[in-house]
Enzyme design. Structure first.
Site, PDB file in Angstrom:
ATOM      1  N   ASN A  94      45.019 -43.111  90.998  1.00  0.00           N
ATOM      2  CA  ASN A  94      43.724 -43.246  91.758  1.00  0.00           C
ATOM      3  C   ASN A  94      43.421 -42.183  92.875  1.00  0.00           C
ATOM      4  O   ASN A  94      42.379 -42.385  93.661  1.00  0.00           O
ATOM      5  CB  ASN A  94      43.710 -44.738  92.379  1.00  0.00           C
ATOM      6  CG  ASN A  94      44.611 -44.983  93.451  1.00  0.00           C
ATOM      7  OD1 ASN A  94      45.455 -43.807  93.772  1.00  0.00           O
ATOM      8  ND2 ASN A  94      44.795 -46.209  94.108  1.00  0.00           N
TER       9      ASN A  94
ATOM     10  N   ASP B 192      57.016 -41.505 102.337  1.00  0.00           N
ATOM     11  CA  ASP B 192      56.434 -42.921 102.459  1.00  0.00           C
ATOM     12  C   ASP B 192      57.783 -43.889 102.328  1.00  0.00           C
ATOM     13  O   ASP B 192      58.655 -43.491 101.728  1.00  0.00           O
ATOM     14  CB  ASP B 192      55.294 -43.277 101.705  1.00  0.00           C
ATOM     15  CG  ASP B 192      55.394 -42.697 100.408  1.00  0.00           C
ATOM     16  OD1 ASP B 192      56.576 -42.125  99.865  1.00  0.00           O
ATOM     17  OD2 ASP B 192      54.262 -42.542  99.597  1.00  0.00           O
TER      18      ASP B 192
ATOM     19  N   GLU C 231      45.705 -44.720 100.158  1.00  0.00           N
ATOM     20  CA  GLU C 231      44.896 -45.289  98.846  1.00  0.00           C
ATOM     21  C   GLU C 231      43.170 -44.796  99.378  1.00  0.00           C
ATOM     22  O   GLU C 231      42.831 -44.611 100.756  1.00  0.00           O
ATOM     23  CB  GLU C 231      45.002 -46.718  99.132  1.00  0.00           C
ATOM     24  CG  GLU C 231      46.476 -47.311  98.824  1.00  0.00           C
ATOM     25  CD  GLU C 231      46.723 -47.305  97.300  1.00  0.00           C
ATOM     26  OE1 GLU C 231      46.497 -46.344  96.637  1.00  0.00           O
ATOM     27  OE2 GLU C 231      47.731 -47.892  96.884  1.00  0.00           O
TER      28      GLU C 231
ATOM     29  N   HIS D 156      45.394 -41.041  95.298  1.00  0.00           N
ATOM     30  CA  HIS D 156      46.306 -41.275  96.407  1.00  0.00           C
ATOM     31  C   HIS D 156      47.163 -40.054  96.693  1.00  0.00           C
ATOM     32  O   HIS D 156      47.527 -39.472  95.602  1.00  0.00           O
ATOM     33  CB  HIS D 156      46.668 -42.531  96.579  1.00  0.00           C
ATOM     34  CG  HIS D 156      48.058 -42.841  95.871  1.00  0.00           C
ATOM     35  ND1 HIS D 156      48.414 -44.229  95.460  1.00  0.00           N
ATOM     36  CD2 HIS D 156      48.980 -42.143  95.541  1.00  0.00           C
ATOM     37  CE1 HIS D 156      49.373 -44.237  94.895  1.00  0.00           C
ATOM     38  NE2 HIS D 156      50.108 -43.167  94.843  1.00  0.00           N
TER      39      HIS D 156
HETATM   40  C1  GLP Z   1      53.880 -43.050  94.432  1.00  0.00           C
HETATM   41  C2  GLP Z   1      54.134 -42.503  95.787  1.00  0.00           C
HETATM   42  C3  GLP Z   1      53.547 -40.958  95.636  1.00  0.00           C
HETATM   43  C4  GLP Z   1      53.371 -40.374  94.300  1.00  0.00           C
HETATM   44  C5  GLP Z   1      52.824 -41.350  93.302  1.00  0.00           C
HETATM   45  C6  GLP Z   1      52.807 -40.574  92.014  1.00  0.00           C
HETATM   46  O1  GLP Z   1      52.842 -43.993  94.580  1.00  0.00           O
HETATM   47  N1  GLP Z   1      53.952 -42.969  96.756  1.00  0.00           N
HETATM   48  O2  GLP Z   1      54.100 -40.212  96.761  1.00  0.00           O
HETATM   49  O3  GLP Z   1      52.814 -39.120  94.444  1.00  0.00           O
HETATM   50  O4  GLP Z   1      53.591 -42.311  93.216  1.00  0.00           O
HETATM   51  O5  GLP Z   1      53.937 -40.874  91.208  1.00  0.00           O
HETATM   52  P1  GLP Z   1      54.500 -40.231  89.867  1.00  0.00           P
HETATM   53  O6  GLP Z   1      54.904 -38.869  90.228  1.00  0.00           O
HETATM   54  O7  GLP Z   1      55.531 -40.869  89.216  1.00  0.00           O
HETATM   55  O8  GLP Z   1      53.265 -40.058  89.042  1.00  0.00           O
END
Ligand code: GLP
Length: 240
Positions: A135, A67, A142, A137
């Site tokens: 959440n 993304d 989402e 995702h």
């Molecule tokens: C973001 C990214 C996700 C990632 C998520 C969790 O929203 N788009 O791909 O998995 O954050 O982030 P973290 O690894 O910092 O908890």
């Protein structure tokens, strides 16, 4: 889903590294689906250390990232393309031409999504790495995203903007939308590796593994993947 519970973040990163390394060793031209966020940083550091120490080569490896924020590109330090270069690619011998991510500055969003979907069909991921949003995702899909969705532009949930604001100077600077591979693109990967650590992910990890397979928890779709490995530290596994 195969579940590996580790003592801590360090061990989670080590186990993840062993899996990625075996994919790279088996096929030096493999397609790696990569992720951003803080979760994969330990794994990326281990890939860099191993490349420097043991010479594991990424010259022919190809990558596709999940993304990118709409409106950000390499000139912005919060962009995911910048994150990947700084935290991984610049330290490996990978050819940047073989690395792919959505173009956050594309003029035509629909054309950009079509381009990315076509690319993913041409080079399906040998392995797709994922983090887990609080959440539920995966990538930026989402809650409520239909499982049949491919690459699209998503309006980020308020909770996601809040979670990700820790990496920006001000919450107002967090883009409100992003490009993301859809659940369908993620599920086409031959293998999926999802990582989670810390007590704040425990509830979501439990819903992903034991909850109903439901679009309310996008990560629950992973229960249907034939080769999905979840590596969690014991804090994130506390409710399993
Ligand atoms: C973001 C990214 C996700 C990632 C998520 C969790 O929203 N788009 O791909 O998995 O954050 O982030 P973290 O690894 O910092 O908890």
């Amino acid at each position: 889903m195969e579940i590996i519970i580790t003592n801590d973040y360090e061990e989670m990163s080590e186990k993840a590294f062993e899996i990625i390394l075996s994919v790279v060793k088996d096929n030096p031209q493999a397609v790696l689906g990569l992720a951003t966020g803080t979760t994969p940083l330990g794994l990326y550091n281990k890939m860099i250390a191993d490349h420097k120490l043991n010479g594991t080569s990424y010259k022919l490896i190809k990558t596709v990232n999940l993304d990118e924020y709409v409106g950000l590109d390499i000139n912005n330090k919060q962009s995911y393309v910048y994150f990947m270069r700084k935290n991984l690619f610049d330290e490996l011998d990978i050819d940047l031409k073989n690395t792919n991510i959505e173009n956050g500055k594309a003029d035509d969003a629909e054309a950009e999504c079509n381009r990315y979907n076509a690319l993913l069909k041409q080079m399906p991921q040998d392995i797709q790495l994922l983090g887990l949003g609080s959440n539920g995702h995966i990538a930026f899909n989402e809650p409520g995203t239909p499982f049949s969705t491919e690459t699209h532009v998503v309006q980020l949930a308020e909770s996601t903007i809040k979670d990700n604001s820790r990496l920006f100077e001000r919450i107002e600077d967090v883009p409100s939308s992003a490009y993301t591979m859809g659940p369908k693109n993620i599920m086409t990967a031959k293998k999926i590796l999802i990582l989670a650590s810390g007590a704040n992910k425990a509830q979501t990890v439990n819903s992903m593994v034991n909850g109903e397979i439901n679009e309310k928890c996008p990560a629950s779709i992973l229960q249907l993947h034939p080769d999905c490995v979840l590596i969690v530290d014991k804090e994130a596994a506390a409710l399993l």
